[in-house]
Design an enzyme around this catalytic site. Structure first.
Site, PDB file in Angstrom:
ATOM      1  N   LYS A  21      24.734  38.621  84.562  1.00 43.71           N
ATOM      2  CA  LYS A  21      26.311  38.178  84.400  1.00 43.71           C
ATOM      3  C   LYS A  21      27.231  39.553  84.259  1.00 43.71           C
ATOM      4  O   LYS A  21      28.338  39.176  85.161  1.00 43.71           O
ATOM      5  CB  LYS A  21      26.381  37.414  83.142  1.00 43.71           C
ATOM      6  CG  LYS A  21      27.745  36.661  83.071  1.00 43.71           C
ATOM      7  CD  LYS A  21      27.841  35.535  83.607  1.00 43.71           C
ATOM      8  CE  LYS A  21      28.901  34.556  83.352  1.00 43.71           C
ATOM      9  NZ  LYS A  21      28.417  32.815  83.601  1.00 43.71           N
ATOM     10  N   TYR A  48      37.203  64.903  75.413  1.00 43.02           N
ATOM     11  CA  TYR A  48      36.565  64.703  73.992  1.00 43.02           C
ATOM     12  C   TYR A  48      37.647  65.684  73.237  1.00 43.02           C
ATOM     13  O   TYR A  48      38.782  65.662  73.396  1.00 43.02           O
ATOM     14  CB  TYR A  48      35.206  64.706  73.934  1.00 43.02           C
ATOM     15  CG  TYR A  48      34.643  64.491  72.460  1.00 43.02           C
ATOM     16  CD1 TYR A  48      34.870  63.064  72.117  1.00 43.02           C
ATOM     17  CD2 TYR A  48      33.864  65.354  71.657  1.00 43.02           C
ATOM     18  CE1 TYR A  48      34.221  62.669  70.808  1.00 43.02           C
ATOM     19  CE2 TYR A  48      33.364  64.613  70.376  1.00 43.02           C
ATOM     20  CZ  TYR A  48      33.409  63.457  70.128  1.00 43.02           C
ATOM     21  OH  TYR A  48      33.173  62.848  68.849  1.00 43.02           O
TER      22      TYR A  48
END
Length: 757
Positions: free
Chosen positions: A98, A43
């Site tokens: 899915k 970060y």
């Protein structure tokens, strides 16, 4: 298509989705984030560097972020499975499922997104702004005809693949089946007369794709609930149906079927009669794909037309039209060439590659899934099985090549052989192998006795074992107690579960006599054996197995492993060619599987025992599809230090050297060296050609502690310990086991009963 052959109860499904962390997946970081330095790189301030690079060249997002491997699974829930319009939120379990399939079959990271609107323009406006985040968009469970407009407009707007699987997935798999069915019946695609019953998203996509493959427009008749879609029809029409209207005098499905070569059913149960089938052309091709029940069953077809080739959406019949054969691999190939779209050429290439794969020699692991029957290309095998391990490196290259040839690939693949090798390494074979084991057991059901039959978990596991078709579960316990618990759990139909009370069982006396013959010279009296068989359910269950009244047993919920093992060992001997031991299978988040042995029996194994443990662990690893590389572990690598456990480890290596075994092995090595190629490179003399995947532990303390630490704190899955080496199949589960884990152990016991120890 859904697998309808495995029945589960509503309660089981709800428990599965709610247990532990709710839902079916979580997100793991791929970089270390432990120290302040790690965070500074990941970060601020380190993250600024890739941001600036991407700002200069957007294509670098594929190099510095996960964009190139992430697909959004997007729905508004207007056509959820066969349940209808449930709304966006209620579709989330399906969309999560899915996403899991994407990961399981093609190592694609799927993220489900739910758009809470039924307005086409609002939906499109929402999704079109997501293209910078994802490498592709998988549209799911959106009702027709809106799905056509939504997909078409998004494909025009977005520069990443947009693919509505409900349309194209079924179309691709059925097209692959039609290619091979025509080949087997001596037809050419351009001559096929096809009837399609149904005019929804999947049916229209099927028509479009088979026409792209060569079937003539004039040879296709589409029907809906009002009859044939013919030129000039006004009632119930739209622009998508009109595109497939036929110039025909036929007005009903029955009339359309006369003389037809092939039938695609994407409609409802019972839509096709035997009379219709009889009137089709010789060697008819019938794909009855309605789920859960087809338009006509294969049995009814065969009763009137023995020359027919049939396919359905179900796994309990040959030739399952299963979408999982398509969408994971289409996206894998599209993502890997950074395709801007999934075009017709790529869909055709996928269908052709599936058809070609079915013609190849079927590997043993796929044949095993069909009860060991050797599958060969023919009327009952026209498309590959969903768990064929070759799919991952056969289908994506074909899709990628089509993308490159058609000009939509933005990063062409130079060396396709290297690409295929890379794909082969993306997925670990363990999951496919375990599925093969499940399918083999389902094809060869066995009788498995659950010793602790009055426990709620045991009853639920037995019920699940029965409903999945793995065989007959036998519960040891008091019938009234078991029935009371079943009633409390809402298990209404448990007629296939046998209950055997050890106190009053019909063969209890024979079991005691059998046990007495075994132990009468080991300090036991007949009354001792009577008491053990009457009061100790582990001994009773093991004796059932020994006497052939059950094929295997599962226990462990209420007692320690060693207490349970001692009970079983009174009844069953070690296998004459094996050493009793435990293997724990660790499947890491990075798709690597490692086998730990021995994690159950030998506290301080001798060198000879460690060599035997290695041989048995290798055999298990090979059964699960791995090429074993064995490392004998210690606290140092090739240190030369004498004495203690290190000396025993070194001696075990020498023993294997003398046996001329057919697998790689070496030691002593530390665990980090065994699993890290760079560290192994420091020892060029090592026999290991790559990181080890079978780790032989120097003692039970380290083995047990390591496996349980990984199970509780690790980022992967631990299967087992699996008990090996007894003359009959026995699995002893940990006391904190789940119902699913208990069912898996019962399956493993049943599989051992089928293939031998």
């Amino acid at each position: 298509m859904d697998d309808q052959s495995i029945r589960v109860t509503e309660r089981e499904a709800l428990l599965m989705h709610a247990s532990g962390r709710p839902g079916k997946f979580e997100i793991h970081p791929t970089k270390p984030l432990t120290t302040q330095r790690d965070l500074s790189l990941a970060y601020s301030p380190g993250v600024a560097a890739p941001c600036e690079q991407i700002a200069r060249d957007p294509n670098l997002a594929y190099d510095y972020t996960a964009k190139g491997n992430v697909v959004a699974v997007i729905s508004n829930g207007t056509a959820v499975l066969g349940l209808g319009n449930l709304g966006a939120l209620a579709s989330k379990p399906v969309m999560e499922g899915k996403a899991v399939l994407f990961k399981r079959f093609a190592d694609v990271d799927g993220i489900d997104l739910l758009v809470d609107t039924e307005d086409e323009d609002e939906f499109i406006n929402c999704v079109k702004y997501l293209g910078k985040t994802f490498g592709g968009i998988n549209l799911e469970d959106i009702k027709a005809p809106e799905c056509f407009t939504i997909e078409t407009k998004l494909r025009e707007i977005m520069d990443i693949p947009v693919f509505h699987d409900d349309q194209h997935g079924t179309a691709i798999i059925s097209a692959a089946g039609l290619i091979n069915a025509c080949d087997l019946t001596g037809r050419k695609m351009e001559d096929v007369k096809l009837v399609v019953n149904g005019a929804g998203a999947a049916a229209i996509a099927c028509c479009e794709l088979v026409k792209a493959l060569g079937v003539k427009h004039d040879n296709v008749i589409m029907c809906d609930s009002k009859g044939v879609i013919y030129k000039g029809r006004k009632e119930g029409m739209n622009q998508w149906k009109s595109a497939h209207a036929s110039d025909t005098d036929a007005r009903t499905l029955a009339e359309a079927m006369e003389g037809a070569d092939a039938f695609f059913g994407l409609s409802v149960k019972g839509a096709v009669t035997q009379d219709m089938v009889e009137k089709m052309a010789p060697k008819p091709i019938i794909f009855a794909m309605a789920n859960p029940d087809p338009e006509i069953t294969p049995e009814d077809v065969k009763a009137v037309r023995a020359d027919a080739i049939t396919a359905t959406g179900r796994s309990d019949y040959p030739n399952q039209i299963n979408n999982v054969l398509g969408f994971p691999y289409i996206f894998r190939g599209a993502l890997d060439v950074r395709a801007s779209t999934i075009n017709e050429d790529m869909k055709v290439a996928c269908a052709q590659a599936l058809a070609d794969l079915a013609k190849e020699d079927v590997p043993d692991e796929v044949a095993a899934a069909y009860s060991g029957r050797r599958l060969r290309y023919g009327p009952d095998y026209i498309i590959p099985a969903p768990f064929d391990p070759r799919l991952i490196f056969s289908i994506p290259p074909a899709v990628a090549e089509a993308a490159m040839a058609s000009g939509v690939a933005r990063r062409p693949i130079i060396d396709m052989d290297d690409y295929r090798n890379e794909l082969q390494g993306r997925l670990d074979p363990t999951a496919s192998s375990l599925q093969v084991i499940c399918d083999k057991v389902r094809g060869n059901p066995r009788r498995i006795v659950f010793a602790e039959g009055e426990e709620e978990k045991t009853i639920r596991a037995a019920y699940a074992f029965l409903n999945a078709g793995y065989g007959t579960p036998i519960l040891v316990g008091r019938e009234e107690k078991i029935q009371e618990t079943m009633s409390h759990l809402g298990l209404a139909d448990a007629s296939g579960i046998e209950i055997n009370n050890s106190l009053i069982g019909p063969r209890t006396k024979e079991y005691a006599e059998y046990l007495y013959r075994r132990v009468q010279r080991k300090g036991a009296l007949l009354r001792d054996c009577n008491r053990w068989v009457n009061q100790n359910r582990n001994i009773f269950a093991a004796t059932m197995v020994a006497c052939g009244d059950a094929d295997g047993m599962v226990t462990g919920l209420t007692r320690s492993f060693y207490s349970s093992y001692d009970d079983v060992a009174r009844v069953l001997d070690p296998h004459k060619d094996q050493i009793p031991m435990g293997v724990s299978i660790v499947v890491s988040g990075g798709h690597n599987t490692v086998f730990l042995a021995d994690t159950r029996i030998h506290e301080t194994p001798t060198a000879e025992q460690m060599a035997d443990i290695a041989v048995s662990a290798v055999a298990k690893a090979r059964k699960l599809g791995h090429e074993p590389r064995v490392a004998f572990l210690s606290y140092s690598s090739f240190s030369g230090r004498a004495g203690g456990r290190t000396a025993e480890v070194r001696k075990a290596v020498e023993i294997l050297e003398g046996r001329n075994v057919d697998f790689e092995f070496d030691g002593e090595v530390t665990v980090n060296t065994a699993l890290d190629q760079e560290l192994l490179n420091d020892y060029p003399f090592s026999r290991l050609s790559g990181p080890a995947n079978v780790l032989v532990m120097p003692g039970l303390h380290t083995a047990d502690i390591s496996s349980k630490l990984l199970q509780k704190l690790g980022g992967g899955t631990v299967i087992g310990p699996i008990l090996l080496g007894l003359e009959k199949p026995v699995q002893i589960v940990p006391r904190d086991t789940t119902v699913s884990e208990m069912v898996n152990m019962a399956i493993l016991a049943a599989h051992d009963a089928i293939v031998g120890r």
